[in-house]
Design a protein around this motif. Sequence first.
Motif, short mmCIF file in Angstrom:
data_model
loop_
_atom_site.label_atom_id
_atom_site.label_comp_id
_atom_site.label_asym_id
_atom_site.label_seq_id
_atom_site.Cartn_x
_atom_site.Cartn_y
_atom_site.Cartn_z
N SER A 169 0.83 -1.21 0.00
CA SER A 169 0.00 0.00 0.00
C SER A 169 0.86 1.25 0.00
O SER A 169 1.96 1.26 0.57
CB SER A 169 -0.87 0.03 1.27
N ASN A 202 -8.53 -3.80 -1.79
CA ASN A 202 -9.40 -3.43 -2.92
C ASN A 202 -9.62 -1.92 -2.98
O ASN A 202 -9.65 -1.33 -4.08
CB ASN A 202 -10.74 -4.18 -2.81
N ASN A 222 -7.50 0.29 -1.99
CA ASN A 222 -6.21 0.79 -2.47
C ASN A 222 -6.16 0.76 -4.00
O ASN A 222 -5.72 1.72 -4.65
CB ASN A 222 -5.13 -0.12 -1.86
N GLN A 223 -6.65 -0.34 -4.58
CA GLN A 223 -6.65 -0.45 -6.04
C GLN A 223 -7.55 0.63 -6.66
O GLN A 223 -7.18 1.24 -7.67
CB GLN A 223 -7.11 -1.86 -6.47
N SER A 268 -3.42 2.74 -13.09
CA SER A 268 -3.80 1.37 -13.44
C SER A 268 -3.80 1.23 -14.97
O SER A 268 -3.42 2.17 -15.67
CB SER A 268 -5.17 1.03 -12.85
N ASN A 313 -6.55 -8.44 -12.25
CA ASN A 313 -7.18 -8.32 -10.91
C ASN A 313 -8.52 -9.05 -10.91
O ASN A 313 -8.86 -9.76 -9.97
CB ASN A 313 -7.40 -6.85 -10.55
N LYS A 356 -4.74 -6.01 -6.38
CA LYS A 356 -4.34 -4.63 -6.69
C LYS A 356 -3.07 -4.63 -7.53
O LYS A 356 -2.32 -5.60 -7.50
CB LYS A 356 -4.10 -3.83 -5.40
#
Length: 317
Positions: free
Chosen positions: A15, A243, A245-246, A255, A263, A275
């Motif tokens: 993270s 999730n 964090n993603q 991304s 993912n 992530k």
Amino acid sequence: MGITTASAPAKIILSGEHSVVYGCPAIALPLCEVRAAVEVSDGAENSGVWFCAADLGEEWAVEETPHNPLSELVGVIFDHIGCPPPDLRITITSTIPIASGMGSGAAVATAVARGVSMHVGADLPPATVSSLVYQCEHHYHGTPSGIDNTVIAYEQPIWFNRDADQPTQPLIEPLTLKQPLSLVIGDTGIRSETRLPVGEVRRRWQSNQQRYEGLFGEMRSTTEQMRTALERGNYSLLSNLININQTLLQHIGVSSQELERLNKVAREAGALAAKLSGGGWGGVMLAMVEPHTSADVAQALRKAGAPYVMETTVKAT
Ligand code: PMV
């Protein structure tokens, strides 16, 4: 003097990637099973220092390549030790995918710093190795936070927080994991140089500071809660935070379609969360799994075309 061997692990960021560059905390984990390794031996008389990248079939003399990051690292190491470099031959091998967010460059540099210093009888502590590697990374990557060299040199889960006003003195704390953490790492196969998304995030932050400060603030809070979840072994909370964090990384703009696809594949195969990890736009994603679903998730990622997949468990500390 014989042959000296040394190695250093790969890493992933659980993270805080990107926001860490702006003074927020981040959590990074070493991946001890995949490593860069060196063999250091004495070179022929007056040969200087030679590198041999065995996997790539390349050789180069430090004297003829002063701008190569590893050549520069040799200079930085011997400046620190306080003597000129002797004649050396340094052979590098690595099982870490290149430019994929697993810290391949920092791991090679750390293995070189460890191997070369041990070969000449200097015992450098992790903090020194980390700082020597950072000096070179800094030169070549612009504004790295220093998280890669730190987690790799310390080789343990870390909490890393770099104060924007004191970039050379980050807060580094070993992190407690109450329970082992099972992960599956999947590579998109898309090479991504970290400095590119890092530069783009800086441009976006400059043109919309309010939005980006907000996103970094949410990232800070997610990372702080993740630390507590790891320390307490609350893995249901941890999976939610991964999730989240993603989603934040999506909003930050790092991304990609391929990362999102992997993912989704991982989650559909039973992963608790997934992530991207590291700079983004390519490179690797990580999936948090229960031990009994790890093989299924790995298999699904391979079937979906991930060219490199690894199952790993980070030990409780
Ligand atoms: O080396 P990578 O791709 O894992 O990225 C490092 C993490 C960033 O936060 C994106 C950059 C940095 O310097 O911390």
